[in-house]
Structures are given as C-alpha cells and as structure tokens.
Scaffold this motif. Structure first.
Motif, mmCIF file in Angstrom:
data_model
loop_
_atom_site.group_PDB
_atom_site.id
_atom_site.type_symbol
_atom_site.label_atom_id
_atom_site.label_comp_id
_atom_site.label_asym_id
_atom_site.label_seq_id
_atom_site.Cartn_x
_atom_site.Cartn_y
_atom_site.Cartn_z
ATOM 1 N N TYR A 235 0.832 -1.205 0.000
ATOM 2 C CA TYR A 235 0.000 0.000 0.000
ATOM 3 C C TYR A 235 0.864 1.251 0.000
ATOM 4 O O TYR A 235 1.994 1.252 0.493
ATOM 5 C CB TYR A 235 -0.928 0.025 1.213
ATOM 6 C CG TYR A 235 -2.205 -0.727 0.977
ATOM 7 C CD1 TYR A 235 -3.294 -0.127 0.359
ATOM 8 C CD2 TYR A 235 -2.327 -2.057 1.360
ATOM 9 C CE1 TYR A 235 -4.468 -0.821 0.132
ATOM 10 C CE2 TYR A 235 -3.492 -2.765 1.132
ATOM 11 C CZ TYR A 235 -4.563 -2.135 0.520
ATOM 12 O OH TYR A 235 -5.723 -2.829 0.289
ATOM 13 N N SER B 199 -11.490 5.284 -7.728
ATOM 14 C CA SER B 199 -12.347 4.226 -7.201
ATOM 15 C C SER B 199 -11.567 3.204 -6.377
ATOM 16 O O SER B 199 -12.158 2.390 -5.676
ATOM 17 C CB SER B 199 -13.088 3.524 -8.340
ATOM 18 O OG SER B 199 -12.180 2.844 -9.178
ATOM 19 N N MET B 200 -10.243 3.239 -6.445
ATOM 20 C CA MET B 200 -9.414 2.284 -5.719
ATOM 21 C C MET B 200 -8.794 2.880 -4.453
ATOM 22 O O MET B 200 -8.084 2.180 -3.723
ATOM 23 C CB MET B 200 -8.284 1.764 -6.624
ATOM 24 C CG MET B 200 -8.794 0.972 -7.799
ATOM 25 S SD MET B 200 -9.637 -0.512 -7.212
ATOM 26 C CE MET B 200 -11.131 -0.430 -8.147
ATOM 27 N N VAL C 197 -3.745 3.359 -1.291
ATOM 28 C CA VAL C 197 -4.009 2.703 -2.575
ATOM 29 C C VAL C 197 -2.951 1.624 -2.770
ATOM 30 O O VAL C 197 -1.802 1.786 -2.351
ATOM 31 C CB VAL C 197 -4.004 3.723 -3.739
ATOM 32 C CG1 VAL C 197 -2.631 4.311 -3.973
ATOM 33 C CG2 VAL C 197 -4.538 3.106 -5.017
ATOM 34 N N GLU D 110 -8.660 3.822 -0.765
ATOM 35 C CA GLU D 110 -9.306 3.366 0.469
ATOM 36 C C GLU D 110 -9.050 4.399 1.554
ATOM 37 O O GLU D 110 -7.909 4.793 1.783
ATOM 38 C CB GLU D 110 -8.742 2.017 0.900
ATOM 39 C CG GLU D 110 -9.014 0.912 -0.106
ATOM 40 C CD GLU D 110 -8.530 -0.437 0.371
ATOM 41 O OE1 GLU D 110 -8.748 -0.758 1.556
ATOM 42 O OE2 GLU D 110 -7.927 -1.137 -0.445
ATOM 43 N N TYR E 197 -2.450 0.459 -8.630
ATOM 44 C CA TYR E 197 -3.446 1.436 -9.073
ATOM 45 C C TYR E 197 -2.846 2.828 -9.251
ATOM 46 O O TYR E 197 -3.569 3.785 -9.496
ATOM 47 C CB TYR E 197 -4.642 1.460 -8.127
ATOM 48 C CG TYR E 197 -5.395 0.155 -8.159
ATOM 49 C CD1 TYR E 197 -6.060 -0.237 -9.317
ATOM 50 C CD2 TYR E 197 -5.403 -0.703 -7.076
ATOM 51 C CE1 TYR E 197 -6.720 -1.451 -9.373
ATOM 52 C CE2 TYR E 197 -6.072 -1.911 -7.129
ATOM 53 C CZ TYR E 197 -6.727 -2.286 -8.275
ATOM 54 O OH TYR E 197 -7.380 -3.484 -8.331
ATOM 55 N N ASP F 134 -6.307 5.907 -9.671
ATOM 56 C CA ASP F 134 -7.719 5.635 -9.924
ATOM 57 C C ASP F 134 -8.501 5.922 -8.635
ATOM 58 O O ASP F 134 -8.279 5.279 -7.610
ATOM 59 C CB ASP F 134 -7.879 4.171 -10.337
ATOM 60 C CG ASP F 134 -9.283 3.809 -10.745
ATOM 61 O OD1 ASP F 134 -10.242 4.470 -10.307
ATOM 62 O OD2 ASP F 134 -9.430 2.836 -11.505
#
Length: 90
Positions: A9, A63-64, A78, A66, A82, A61
């Motif tokens: 991450y 939408s990815m 992320v 967190e 991504y 992105d």
C-alpha cells in the motif's frame, strides 16, 4: 501518531484542487468525481516494487482509494498497482 503502510500500500494525500471562481455552487453529494486524480505520496510500504517515493506526485484511480480512519484521523491508501503514473516537476 505515524501511520506506516504495509502489504504494497501507498499512503497518499490529495493534491489541492484548483478553485474555479466562475463555477456554480453545487452540494458535495451532487458533484461528480473524476475517474483519476492527482495525489502526493506520503509514505510507501517497504515491499512495494513500484518506483515511487515520498514527496512525488502521482495519478491514481479514485475508485481504488481506500480511506481508513484511525484515532479520528483519516488516511488515504491505494495498492501500488493502481498508481497510473508519476508526475515529474520540470
């Protein structure tokens, strides 16, 4: 408190959005979010293989992303795959 990402991450901070004074005022819940945004890298997990480091600007992105809340503080994370690209300051 310091938050250190693990498991590939990357900890991000949203880049400042330019303000357009001519735009209409629309409630936050009705605004459409672009598919991709620019972020600043804050910290990278030690097992990441992507060539990014703290302080770099990246495109990811949306939408990815967190959002994790720990002790009343939000962190945006992320997975490294991504990250679409790095923005070089020239």
């Amino acid at each position: 408190m310091n938050f250190k990402p693990t498991n590939r991450y990357i900890l991000l901070q949203a880049a400042a959005d330019p303000v357009d004074p001519a735009s209409m005022l629309v409630p936050e819940e009705f605004r459409t979010k672009p598919r991709h945004s620019q972020y600043e890298v804050i910290s990278v997990a030690s097992d990441c293989t992507t060539a990014v480091s703290a302080g770099q600007s990246v495109v990811a992105d949306n939408s990815m992303i967190e959002t994790v809340e720990v002790h009343d503080q939000e962190y945006k994370l992320v997975l490294e795959n991504y990250i679409l690209g790095v923005i070089d300051a020239e």
